[in-house]
Design an enzyme around this catalytic site. Structure first.
Site, PDB file in Angstrom:
ATOM      1  N   GLU A  22       0.752  -1.172   0.068  1.00  0.00           N
ATOM      2  CA  GLU A  22       0.006   0.176  -0.071  1.00  0.00           C
ATOM      3  C   GLU A  22       0.938   1.048   0.043  1.00  0.00           C
ATOM      4  OE1 GLU A  22      -3.649  -0.293   2.444  1.00  0.00           O
ATOM      5  OE2 GLU A  22      -2.360  -2.245   3.342  1.00  0.00           O
ATOM      6  N   SER A  79      -6.613  -2.677   2.383  1.00  0.00           N
ATOM      7  CA  SER A  79      -6.912  -2.202   1.171  1.00  0.00           C
ATOM      8  C   SER A  79      -7.255  -3.244   0.126  1.00  0.00           C
ATOM      9  CB  SER A  79      -5.821  -1.381   0.445  1.00  0.00           C
ATOM     10  OG  SER A  79      -5.703  -0.225   1.253  1.00  0.00           O
ATOM     11  N   TYR A 127      -9.567   3.009  -4.569  1.00  0.00           N
ATOM     12  CA  TYR A 127      -8.742   4.209  -4.768  1.00  0.00           C
ATOM     13  C   TYR A 127      -8.931   4.794  -6.256  1.00  0.00           C
ATOM     14  CZ  TYR A 127      -6.919   2.570  -0.446  1.00  0.00           C
ATOM     15  OH  TYR A 127      -6.676   2.258   0.751  1.00  0.00           O
ATOM     16  N   ARG A 177     -11.620   3.763  11.339  1.00  0.00           N
ATOM     17  CA  ARG A 177     -13.036   3.574  10.646  1.00  0.00           C
ATOM     18  C   ARG A 177     -13.519   2.099  10.848  1.00  0.00           C
ATOM     19  NH1 ARG A 177     -11.194   2.676   5.348  1.00  0.00           N
ATOM     20  NH2 ARG A 177     -11.906   0.193   5.674  1.00  0.00           N
ATOM     21  N   ASP A 235     -16.443  -0.747  10.173  1.00  0.00           N
ATOM     22  CA  ASP A 235     -17.117  -1.198   8.646  1.00  0.00           C
ATOM     23  C   ASP A 235     -18.079  -2.333   9.349  1.00  0.00           C
ATOM     24  OD1 ASP A 235     -15.116   0.233   7.614  1.00  0.00           O
ATOM     25  OD2 ASP A 235     -13.970  -1.407   6.634  1.00  0.00           O
ATOM     26  N   GLU A 270     -15.196  -4.967  10.336  1.00  0.00           N
ATOM     27  CA  GLU A 270     -13.612  -4.817  10.717  1.00  0.00           C
ATOM     28  C   GLU A 270     -13.281  -3.221  11.259  1.00  0.00           C
ATOM     29  OE1 GLU A 270     -11.028  -5.683   7.557  1.00  0.00           O
ATOM     30  OE2 GLU A 270     -11.278  -3.846   6.708  1.00  0.00           O
ATOM     31  N   ASN A 307     -10.152  -0.265  11.135  1.00  0.00           N
ATOM     32  CA  ASN A 307      -9.025   0.097  10.358  1.00  0.00           C
ATOM     33  C   ASN A 307      -8.436   1.215  11.136  1.00  0.00           C
ATOM     34  OD1 ASN A 307      -7.006   1.176   8.611  1.00  0.00           O
ATOM     35  ND2 ASN A 307      -8.175   0.283   7.028  1.00  0.00           N
ATOM     36  N   GLY A 358      -7.527   5.255   4.961  1.00  0.00           N
ATOM     37  CA  GLY A 358      -7.104   6.209   3.821  1.00  0.00           C
ATOM     38  C   GLY A 358      -7.406   7.288   4.125  1.00  0.00           C
TER      39      GLY A 358
END
Length: 334
Positions: free
Chosen positions: A14, A160, A234, A273, A275, A287, A289, A293
């Site tokens: 990444e 990612s 992305y 973040r 999810d 999950e 994170n 990003g």
């Protein structure tokens, strides 16, 4: 205002996304009035300032006379607790979760096992270890196929969507596991979930986090087999984040409750973040994170913007949280 070292790049796959995220963070910090020192981490592990000067690291010596570090590093060697441990040894405050929270959330199997122990609802999953796959793949396939189809095969410690593949038929499971094992000796296979794919952003200290508005991930591809892969995440226009997500008030409250609870259980701090899958009133955690990003297309900043926190204010608040945590930790005896 603070002098902030922004770390971007790193050794993981990444790397390029991290550089883009770091550039956005640096711009946001400057807009908020901070002095920014950008540090690039090369794929071979070397550290250098933007003018190419190598960075020397001395335990207890801080980093480039900066007040705080903002590590915008995704994946292994950046999001997994390794850089966080190094920054602890340098005795410099840093944005985001400490070693334990970073490591727990980076490892999908460890994170999900922890959530199971705490009774947090999730999709069903099965672990696959390289040693078990080599010893008796038929037994492994039998366990995995009991989850039903389709299943999602993922390396345990990547982000990612790297190395992730859906398996829609029994014949696709073994190749997907083989591919995931190229990235990690530990693989997680998850059952499929229905409903809205939702995300929310968490901000604050580990014991008192604040949760943003909730967004729905909507793919723009017309391919019926499309999923939220690396390209969708992305590529500009690859996905749309609809805020607020079209879920009920009860489900909304449940998402925010579980996001805050998981953040605290996993020993996170600063940001994450979260999810979810939401089907009617059923809410399943996917999950956390810990270093999501920060690019122009990333959800974390958009979620806080929709909740009334502008991007420069957001990154500035994260810097303040890092300084506050470091000051608290200095009062502890070791």
């Amino acid at each position: 205002m603070s002098r902030v070292a922004v770390l971007g790049g790193g050794r993981s796959s990444e790397h390029d996304v991290s550089l883009r995220s770091a550039a956005a963070v640096a711009a946001g910090l400057r807009a908020a009035g901070h002095e920014v020192v950008e540090v690039d981490l090369a794929r071979d592990g070397g550290w250098a300032t933007r003018d190419g000067a190598p960075v020397a690291l001395t335990p207890g010596g801080g980093l480039l006379d900066c007040d705080v570090v903002f590590p915008v590093l995704h994946g292994p060697f950046g999001e997994d607790g390794t850089v966080q441990g190094l920054l602890d040894l340098l005795d410099v405050p840093y944005v985001g979760s400490p070693v334990l929270g970073s490591a727990v959330c980076m490892d999908k199997l460890v994170f999900k096992d922890l959530m199971v122990a705490a009774g947090v609802p999730q999709v069903a999953y099965e672990p696959v270890h390289a040693r078990d796959w080599a010893a008796d793949r038929d037994a492994v396939l039998a366990r995995v196929q009991a989850l039903g189809l389709p299943v999602w095969v993922k390396p345990s410690r990547l982000g990612s969507s790297v190395g992730i593949a859906p398996a829609r038929t029994p014949e696709e499971i073994a190749p997907a596991i083989e591919d995931a094992l190229r990235h990690d000796a530990r693989v997680i296979v998850e059952a499929s979930a229905t409903g809205v794919e939702a995300e929310t952003a968490v901000l604050g200290s580990g014991d008192a986090p604040t949760v943003s508005e909730i967004g729905q991930i909507v793919l723009t591809s017309t391919d019926p087999d499309a999923w939220y892969d690396y390209e969708a995440k992305y590529t500009p226009g690859g996905m749309e984040l609809r805020i607020p997500a079209p879920i009920s008030p009860t489900a909304r409250a449940r998402v925010q409750e579980l996001a805050a609870r998981a953040f605290t259980l996993a020993c996170c701090d600063g940001l994450a973040r979260a999810d979810f899958f939401v089907d009617g009133e059923e809410v399943l955690l996917n999950e956390l994170n810990t270093l999501p990003g920060f690019t122009a297309t990333s959800a974390y900043g958009k979620l806080w913007e929709s909740s009334g926190v502008a991007y420069p204010d957001l990154v500035s608040r994260l810097v303040a949280l890092a300084l506050e945590r470091h000051e608290r930790e200095r009062t502890q005896e070791f």
